[in-house]
Design a protein around this motif. Structure first.
Motif, PDB file in Angstrom:
ATOM      1  N   UNK A  31       0.835  -1.211   0.000  1.00 22.53           N
ATOM      2  CA  UNK A  31       0.000   0.000   0.000  1.00 22.53           C
ATOM      3  C   UNK A  31       0.865   1.255   0.000  1.00 22.53           C
ATOM      4  N   UNK A  32       1.929   1.220   0.805  1.00 22.97           N
ATOM      5  CA  UNK A  32       2.836   2.363   0.876  1.00 22.97           C
ATOM      6  C   UNK A  32       3.503   2.606  -0.479  1.00 22.97           C
ATOM      7  N   UNK A  33       3.995   1.535  -1.103  1.00 24.40           N
ATOM      8  CA  UNK A  33       4.703   1.663  -2.378  1.00 24.40           C
ATOM      9  C   UNK A  33       3.761   2.106  -3.497  1.00 24.40           C
ATOM     10  N   UNK A  34       2.564   1.527  -3.555  1.00 21.26           N
ATOM     11  CA  UNK A  34       1.619   1.906  -4.608  1.00 21.26           C
ATOM     12  C   UNK A  34       1.193   3.357  -4.455  1.00 21.26           C
ATOM     13  N   UNK A  35       1.030   3.807  -3.210  1.00 20.44           N
ATOM     14  CA  UNK A  35       0.667   5.205  -2.971  1.00 20.44           C
ATOM     15  C   UNK A  35       1.764   6.171  -3.368  1.00 20.44           C
ATOM     16  N   UNK A  36       3.011   5.700  -3.370  1.00 17.37           N
ATOM     17  CA  UNK A  36       4.145   6.532  -3.765  1.00 17.37           C
ATOM     18  C   UNK A  36       4.421   6.447  -5.261  1.00 17.37           C
ATOM     19  N   UNK A  89       0.790 -10.619  -1.455  1.00 24.44           N
ATOM     20  CA  UNK A  89       0.184  -9.496  -0.740  1.00 24.44           C
ATOM     21  C   UNK A  89       0.504  -8.169  -1.429  1.00 24.44           C
ATOM     22  N   UNK A  90       1.727  -8.043  -1.968  1.00 27.56           N
ATOM     23  CA  UNK A  90       2.073  -6.859  -2.761  1.00 27.56           C
ATOM     24  C   UNK A  90       1.050  -6.679  -3.886  1.00 27.56           C
ATOM     25  N   UNK A  91       0.823  -7.757  -4.632  1.00 24.55           N
ATOM     26  CA  UNK A  91      -0.080  -7.704  -5.777  1.00 24.55           C
ATOM     27  C   UNK A  91      -1.492  -7.327  -5.347  1.00 24.55           C
ATOM     28  N   UNK A  92      -1.950  -7.885  -4.229  1.00 24.93           N
ATOM     29  CA  UNK A  92      -3.281  -7.546  -3.714  1.00 24.93           C
ATOM     30  C   UNK A  92      -3.367  -6.061  -3.375  1.00 24.93           C
ATOM     31  N   UNK A  93      -2.323  -5.549  -2.720  1.00 20.50           N
ATOM     32  CA  UNK A  93      -2.300  -4.136  -2.321  1.00 20.50           C
ATOM     33  C   UNK A  93      -2.336  -3.230  -3.551  1.00 20.50           C
ATOM     34  N   UNK A  94      -1.564  -3.583  -4.567  1.00 20.90           N
ATOM     35  CA  UNK A  94      -1.546  -2.779  -5.796  1.00 20.90           C
ATOM     36  C   UNK A  94      -2.897  -2.846  -6.499  1.00 20.90           C
ATOM     37  N   UNK A  95      -3.514  -4.029  -6.509  1.00 17.48           N
ATOM     38  CA  UNK A  95      -4.823  -4.185  -7.143  1.00 17.48           C
ATOM     39  C   UNK A  95      -5.874  -3.351  -6.408  1.00 17.48           C
ATOM     40  N   UNK A  96      -5.843  -3.396  -5.087  1.00 15.87           N
ATOM     41  CA  UNK A  96      -6.795  -2.611  -4.291  1.00 15.87           C
ATOM     42  C   UNK A  96      -6.577  -1.118  -4.517  1.00 15.87           C
ATOM     43  N   UNK A 131      -5.346   0.277  -7.217  1.00 10.04           N
ATOM     44  CA  UNK A 131      -5.835   0.593  -8.564  1.00 10.04           C
ATOM     45  C   UNK A 131      -7.357   0.726  -8.561  1.00 10.04           C
ATOM     46  N   UNK A 132      -8.045  -0.170  -7.820  1.00 10.61           N
ATOM     47  CA  UNK A 132      -9.504  -0.090  -7.720  1.00 10.61           C
ATOM     48  C   UNK A 132      -9.940   1.203  -7.041  1.00 10.61           C
ATOM     49  N   UNK A 133      -9.209   1.589  -5.988  1.00 12.84           N
ATOM     50  CA  UNK A 133      -9.522   2.830  -5.280  1.00 12.84           C
ATOM     51  C   UNK A 133      -9.359   4.037  -6.189  1.00 12.84           C
ATOM     52  N   UNK A 134      -8.254   4.049  -6.961  1.00 13.27           N
ATOM     53  CA  UNK A 134      -8.008   5.166  -7.869  1.00 13.27           C
ATOM     54  C   UNK A 134      -9.057   5.226  -8.966  1.00 13.27           C
ATOM     55  N   UNK A 135      -9.501   4.042  -9.443  1.00  9.02           N
ATOM     56  CA  UNK A 135     -10.544   4.003 -10.462  1.00  9.02           C
ATOM     57  C   UNK A 135     -11.845   4.569  -9.914  1.00  9.02           C
ATOM     58  N   UNK A 136     -12.156   4.211  -8.674  1.00  9.09           N
ATOM     59  CA  UNK A 136     -13.380   4.722  -8.058  1.00  9.09           C
ATOM     60  C   UNK A 136     -13.309   6.234  -7.886  1.00  9.09           C
TER      61      UNK A 136
END
Length: 271
Positions: free
Chosen positions: A79-84, A136-143, A145-150
C-alpha cells in the motif's frame, strides 16, 4: 547440534542483528535505486525492514506461524509503495534483494554450523514467506488501482452530473449522455448530497442532453426522483422529447405527479 537448535540459534541471532541487517537492506536499495532511497529517508524506511527481519526470525526460524504476518507486512508495504507511485515490478524485484541480504548475513555468521541441506531448507522456508509477501504486494496494488478508479469515476461523475444552483432554493441537474447502472447509483448519491449541502428545495432534471433512453436510464432517473421526494425536495423534469415520453409510458413509469416543462427556460421561469 540438531536442526531445531541451529535454526533457533539463527533466529535469535537475526533478532540481535535486526538493526544492522535493516541498515544493510537500505544500503543495498540505495545502491540499486539511488533516486528513490536517499540517505535522508533511511530512518523512515528502517522500521519496515526491522519488521521484516523480526518476521523471518520469529515466523520461519523458530517455527512460529508466519503466513498471516508475511501477508500483513506485504500488504502494508505494498500500500505504501503503490501510494508513492512505485511500479509493482520494482516492488517485486526488491524481494530478491531482501532475501540476498538476509541469507548472506545468515551464512556469514553461521558458516561453521550450516550444512548444505540445512541452508537449502532455510532458503526454501524464506522463499515461501517471500512468496506470500509478493502475493500481498499484488493484492495491495490491485486494491489501490480499484480505489483510484473509483476516485476517477467519482470525479467524472461530479463533472458529468453537476448540480447548478439557480436561486437559493432551486438548482438544475443537466443530464448528458447515457446512464448505466453504476452511473445511476453514483449519480443518485452525488446529487442527493449536493442538494442537501446547498439546501435545495426544488431540482430541475434537464433531459435535453440525453439522446438515447434505455431501461437503466429510466430506472436511474426514477430512483433519483423518488429519493428526492423522500428528502422533501421537489423534482421537476424539463427537455423531455416526445419519443422519450412515449418510452416512459411503455415502461409503465408514471410521471403524472411530477411537473414537466418543455424546455429548461420554461421550468426556470415557472419558479
Amino acid at each position: 547440534m540438531t536442526h531445531h537448535t541451529i535454526t533457533t540459534s539463527i533466529g535469535d541471532q537475526l533478532i540481535e542483528r535486526k538493526q544492522e541487517i535493516a541498515n544493510s537492506i537500505f544500503s543495498e536499495l540505495a545502491t540499486s535505486y539511488p533516486d528513490l532511497y536517499v540517505e535522508e529517508r533511511r530512518n523512515d524506511n528502517l522500521p519496515y525492514f526491522v519488521q521484516l527481519i523480526e518476521l523471518i526470525s520469529n515466523g520461519l526460524l523458530k517455527g512460529e506461524r508466519f503466513e498471516s504476518h508475511s501477508r500483513h507486512w506485504g500488504k502494508e508495504v505494498g500500500r505504501l509503495a503503490s501510494g508513492q507511485g512505485i511500479p509493482l515490478n520494482m516492488s517485486i524485484s526488491k524481494v530478491s534483494l531482501y532475501k540476498k541480504v538476509v541469507l548472506e548475513n545468515i551464512v556469514l555468521h553461521n558458516d561453521d554450523t550450516l550444512t548444505k541441506e540445512l541452508l537449502l531448507q532455510i532458503t526454501h522456508d524464506i522463499d515461501e514467506s517471500f512468496t506470500t509477501m509478493i502475493s500481498a504486494f499484488c493484492e495491495a496494488y490491485s486494491e489501490y488501482a480499484d480505489e483510484q478508479l473509483k476516485i476517477s469515476e467519482e470525479k467524472y461523475l461530479s463533472l458529468s452530473t453537476p448540480v447548478v444552483p439557480i436561486f437559493s432554493d432551486l438548482a438544475v441537474l443537466p443530464l448528458i449522455g447515457q446512464v448505466d447502472e453504476v452511473r445511476g447509483e453514483m449519480m443518485a448519491e452525488h446529487v442527493l448530497l449536493e442538494c442537501k449541502k446547498l439546501s435545495i428545495q426544488q431540482l430541475i432534471i434537464d433531459l435535453s442532453g440525453v439522446y438515447e433512453v434505455n431501461p437503466l436510464f429510466q430506472q436511474g432517473v426514477m430512483k433519483l426522483i423518488d429519493s428526492l421526494k423522500l428528502l422533501g425536495i421537489e423534482p421537476i423534469l424539463s427537455g423531455m422529447r416526445p419519443e422519450m415520453s412515449i418510452e416512459f409510458v411503455q415502461m409503465g413509469i408514471n410521471i403524472s405527479t411530477i411537473k414537466v416543462y418543455q424546455t429548461l427556460n420554461k421550468a426556470v421561469e415557472a419558479h
